[in-house]
Design a protein around this motif. Structure first.
Motif, short mmCIF file in Angstrom:
data_model
loop_
_atom_site.label_atom_id
_atom_site.label_comp_id
_atom_site.label_asym_id
_atom_site.label_seq_id
_atom_site.Cartn_x
_atom_site.Cartn_y
_atom_site.Cartn_z
N ASP A 63 0.83 -1.22 0.00
CA ASP A 63 0.00 0.00 0.00
C ASP A 63 0.86 1.26 0.00
O ASP A 63 0.49 2.27 -0.60
N ALA A 64 2.02 1.20 0.67
CA ALA A 64 2.92 2.35 0.75
C ALA A 64 3.76 2.50 -0.52
O ALA A 64 4.47 3.48 -0.67
N GLY A 65 3.68 1.52 -1.43
CA GLY A 65 4.44 1.60 -2.67
C GLY A 65 5.85 1.05 -2.55
O GLY A 65 6.63 1.13 -3.50
N VAL A 66 6.19 0.47 -1.41
CA VAL A 66 7.52 -0.12 -1.22
C VAL A 66 7.65 -1.40 -2.03
O VAL A 66 8.69 -1.65 -2.65
N LEU A 67 6.61 -2.20 -2.04
CA LEU A 67 6.55 -3.42 -2.84
C LEU A 67 5.49 -3.23 -3.91
O LEU A 67 4.41 -2.72 -3.61
N ARG A 68 5.80 -3.62 -5.13
CA ARG A 68 4.79 -3.55 -6.19
C ARG A 68 3.85 -4.72 -6.13
O ARG A 68 2.65 -4.59 -6.34
N ARG A 69 4.38 -5.90 -5.89
CA ARG A 69 3.55 -7.09 -5.87
C ARG A 69 4.32 -8.24 -5.25
O ARG A 69 5.53 -8.24 -5.18
N VAL A 70 3.58 -9.23 -4.81
CA VAL A 70 4.13 -10.50 -4.37
C VAL A 70 3.49 -11.52 -5.30
O VAL A 70 2.27 -11.64 -5.35
N ALA A 71 4.32 -12.20 -6.10
CA ALA A 71 3.76 -13.07 -7.13
C ALA A 71 4.70 -14.23 -7.43
O ALA A 71 5.91 -14.14 -7.20
N ALA A 72 4.13 -15.27 -7.97
CA ALA A 72 4.92 -16.39 -8.46
C ALA A 72 5.62 -15.98 -9.74
O ALA A 72 5.04 -15.31 -10.58
N VAL A 73 6.88 -16.38 -9.88
CA VAL A 73 7.64 -16.11 -11.10
C VAL A 73 8.12 -17.46 -11.63
O VAL A 73 9.18 -17.95 -11.25
N PRO A 74 7.32 -18.09 -12.49
CA PRO A 74 7.71 -19.41 -13.01
C PRO A 74 8.88 -19.29 -13.98
O PRO A 74 9.09 -18.25 -14.60
#
Length: 182
Positions: A63-74
């Motif tokens: 929410d603060a913009g520190v992380l864009r996303r948490v996602a799987a990267v196959p």
């Protein structure tokens, strides 16, 4: 798997100081999330905090913009997708938000984002990564994007990958932390 990463409306406009717990979470996940049934609980156990707090801290950093996303990267190469084309599109500027969202939602687009033009050398302002098992498959998928964009698009091309680059997420150096606001 399809993950749309068209830019969000929020970003890190202000300086964000990580607290010790947030820093520990990032350090613990730099090589990826634990491959367990409940990675949030596993991280919580490692750090001595509840799984709910782990999720809340990641959400706060996003929410603060520190992380864009948490996602799987196959690893798409191991999955047989050896042809990778960054499709680039010259879209009417006013159409980019809507069209970018629509392209990013296509199941075969792994990421989609807006980039500035550099006239007269570079006219493209929308990028969408497409993977395929053949060059023809990538071109067919690009054709589907072209059909979707319709008259909003005046030109496009496909830039094919020539090397595999190592993908990594956020990397932190060990240093001082701000106190956590618990």
């Amino acid at each position: 798997m399809s993950v749309s990463t068209f830019p969000s409306e929020h970003s890190a406009d202000t300086h964000y100081q990580l607290c010790a717990t947030d820093r520990q979470l990032i350090l613990a996940t730099q090589a990826g999330l634990p491959l367990t049934a409940d990675p949030w609980a596993t991280l919580g156990e490692q750090l001595g905090i509840p799984a709910e707090e782990v999720l809340a801290r990641f959400q706060h950093m996003q929410d603060a913009g520190v992380l864009r996303r948490v996602a799987a990267v196959p690893d798409h190469y191991k999955l047989g997708y050896r042809f990778n084309g960054m499709t680039v599109w010259d879209i009417r500027d006013e159409a980019v938000p809507e069209m970018g969202q629509r392209v990013g939602e296509l199941p075969f687009v792994s990421h989609c984002y807006r980039r500035p033009r550099h006239q007269p050398w570079w006219t493209y302002n929308l990028f969408a990564m497409v993977h395929g098992t053949s060059r023809q498959e990538v071109e067919d998928k690009a054709g589907q994007i072209r059909d979707l964009l319709g008259e909003a698009c005046s030109s496009h091309t496909i830039l094919y990958s020539s090397a595999i680059l190592k993908k990594t997420g956020l990397r932190l150096k060990k240093q001082g932390d701000a106190p956590c606001s618990e």
